[in-house]
Design a protein around this motif. Structure first.
Motif, PDB file in Angstrom:
ATOM      1  N   VAL A   1     -20.846  -2.027  11.873  1.00 26.47           N
ATOM      2  CA  VAL A   1     -19.563  -1.636  12.232  1.00 26.47           C
ATOM      3  C   VAL A   1     -18.828  -2.410  13.076  1.00 26.47           C
ATOM      4  O   VAL A   1     -17.696  -3.296  12.618  1.00 26.47           O
ATOM      5  CB  VAL A   1     -19.433  -0.033  12.967  1.00 26.47           C
TER       6      VAL A   1
ATOM      7  N   ALA B   1     -16.145   2.365   5.826  1.00 26.48           N
ATOM      8  CA  ALA B   1     -15.790   2.693   7.198  1.00 26.48           C
ATOM      9  C   ALA B   1     -15.593   4.255   7.315  1.00 26.48           C
ATOM     10  O   ALA B   1     -15.525   4.659   8.252  1.00 26.48           O
ATOM     11  CB  ALA B   1     -15.041   1.865   7.702  1.00 26.48           C
TER      12      ALA B   1
ATOM     13  N   VAL C   1     -18.053   6.109   8.783  1.00 23.36           N
ATOM     14  CA  VAL C   1     -18.467   6.041  10.017  1.00 23.36           C
ATOM     15  C   VAL C   1     -17.757   7.029  11.262  1.00 23.36           C
ATOM     16  O   VAL C   1     -16.865   7.132  11.140  1.00 23.36           O
ATOM     17  CB  VAL C   1     -18.171   4.579  10.511  1.00 23.36           C
TER      18      VAL C   1
ATOM     19  N   ALA D   1      -9.926   2.865   8.482  1.00 22.68           N
ATOM     20  CA  ALA D   1     -10.981   3.405   7.721  1.00 22.68           C
ATOM     21  C   ALA D   1     -10.764   4.388   6.388  1.00 22.68           C
ATOM     22  O   ALA D   1     -10.599   5.538   7.094  1.00 22.68           O
ATOM     23  CB  ALA D   1     -12.242   4.050   8.778  1.00 22.68           C
TER      24      ALA D   1
END
Length: 375
Positions: A260, A192, A195, A186
């Motif tokens: 995700v 990402a 996240v 990520a």
């Protein structure tokens, strides 16, 4: 008069003695149950890879699979079992050796993060490179716990824990938002990067690593991630939080389905289930309030089922220790407030961990040995 006094003294002595026997029997029974839970878990899931290395088998249907999450939880379980005299330092070192043999390589440089998965594919042991932040956090914390259990190796264990902590902040850290990403993959050039896995909010672990490393960024990580988790908690009257959240310019929101990993990304599912356990040992007022909201919701349920939407609708009609064990652990921290959940939660030990999937069994074993308490 004298005779009556003697009688009452005798009665009082009998009551005290009987009460003491009951207390002893209860404590002895609890210790027997928890010790047996650990020992059964160890025999069922800890698998020998070589003479010096073992891993926690997270595979299903007879297949073998190791994961950094499983290895980290296994190391922590073993360290805590060692604190109780149920596991040896050799048991811990064999798990440690497997981690050491499966460290992640980034740009031709070996890191102290662990490759997130290794599995048996048609008889060959295949490694899936990249890291998973939760596993790396567990491994670092397990080493720090082991240092207090086996003090002769404290320097070695703590030095390695510091190195892992440094690599977490090097490869799994969003310095813009001061939060941990879900893994080394990520990166800043991906969506990402924004996240957050809610079960990665581990204030007690962050405090431990901050004290160990003297790196102020761990305090910043704890503050930032707890604030975001508190925001998610307040978005619904249930207090339930999603498996994953996404940080936006407007704040933080639950991830959308499959944004995700799975269609459960925005639900209180198999990742978020760990949240009550992750927060239970923290005195931070945000952690306390988040858990109180969660525990209030579960206290109103006739049974704890395997996952919910964040608005409180059950996802399944069956129970799972993945959800029950962390709630029972949190209830233990305040049995007076959460008496109902504490009493009903003890049923997590009714079914042998040998008959449960890896994840259910491992969280149950972790509760049995004392969870994240480091004393």
């Amino acid at each position: 008069m004298v005779l009556n006094k003697k009688i009452w003294v005798a009665v009082g002595f009998i009551i005290v003695a009987f009460t003491s026997i009951l207390v002893y029997a209860r404590l002895h029974n609890e210790q027997s149950v928890t010790a047996n839970t650990y020992q059964t878990w160890q025999k069922t899931f800890v698998t020998r890879q070589s003479d010096q290395a073992t891993y926690v088998n997270a595979g299903v249907d007879g297949k073998k699979m190791a994961m950094s999450e499983a290895q980290g939880l296994g190391m922590l379980i073993t360290a805590q079992a060692g604190r109780k005299g149920w596991a040896s330092q050799t048991d811990f070192d064999h798990l440690l050796a497997y981690y050491q043999q499966n460290r992640l390589v980034v740009a031709n440089q070996q890191t102290h993060l662990m490759n997130w998965r290794q599995r048996d594919v048609k008889g060959a042991w295949r490694t899936d490179a990249h890291s998973a932040t939760d596993g790396d956090l567990y491994i670092a914390y397990a080493l720090h716990a082991a240092a207090s259990v086996w003090p002769k190796q404290a320097t070695t264990y703590n030095t390695l824990a510091k190195t892992i902590a440094a690599d977490i902040l090097r490869y799994e850290y969003n310095d813009q938002q001061q939060l941990l990403t879900v893994g080394d993959w990520a990166t800043a050039d991906t969506a990402a990067y924004r996240v957050m896995r809610t079960s990665d909010v581990m204030p007690s672990v962050f405090t431990s690593l901050a004290e160990l490393t003297n790196d102020q960024r761990w305090g910043q990580v704890s503050d930032s991630m707890l604030t975001k988790l508190a925001t998610l908690s307040k978005q619904h009257k249930t207090g339930l939080v999603p498996d994953f959240a996404v940080v936006t310019k407007q704040g933080v929101r639950a991830a959308k389905a499959k944004e995700v990993a799975t269609k459960q990304d925005g639900h209180y599912a198999y990742n978020a289930a760990r949240v009550p356990m992750m927060l239970a040992d923290s005195s931070d007022h945000r952690a306390v309030q988040i858990n109180r909201r969660l525990m209030h919701f579960f206290d109103q349920q006739t049974q704890i089922l395997a996952g919910y939407t964040v608005t409180g609708k059950a996802l399944h009609k069956y129970e799972s220790n993945v959800f029950s064990a962390p709630i029972f652990y949190a209830a233990q921290s305040d049995a007076d407030r959460y008496g109902k959940l504490y009493k009903t939660g003890a049923t997590i030990y009714n079914r042998s961990v040998a008959q449960q999937p890896y994840y259910d069994a491992t969280l149950t074993a972790l509760v049995a040995v004392g969870g994240f308490k480091n004393d």
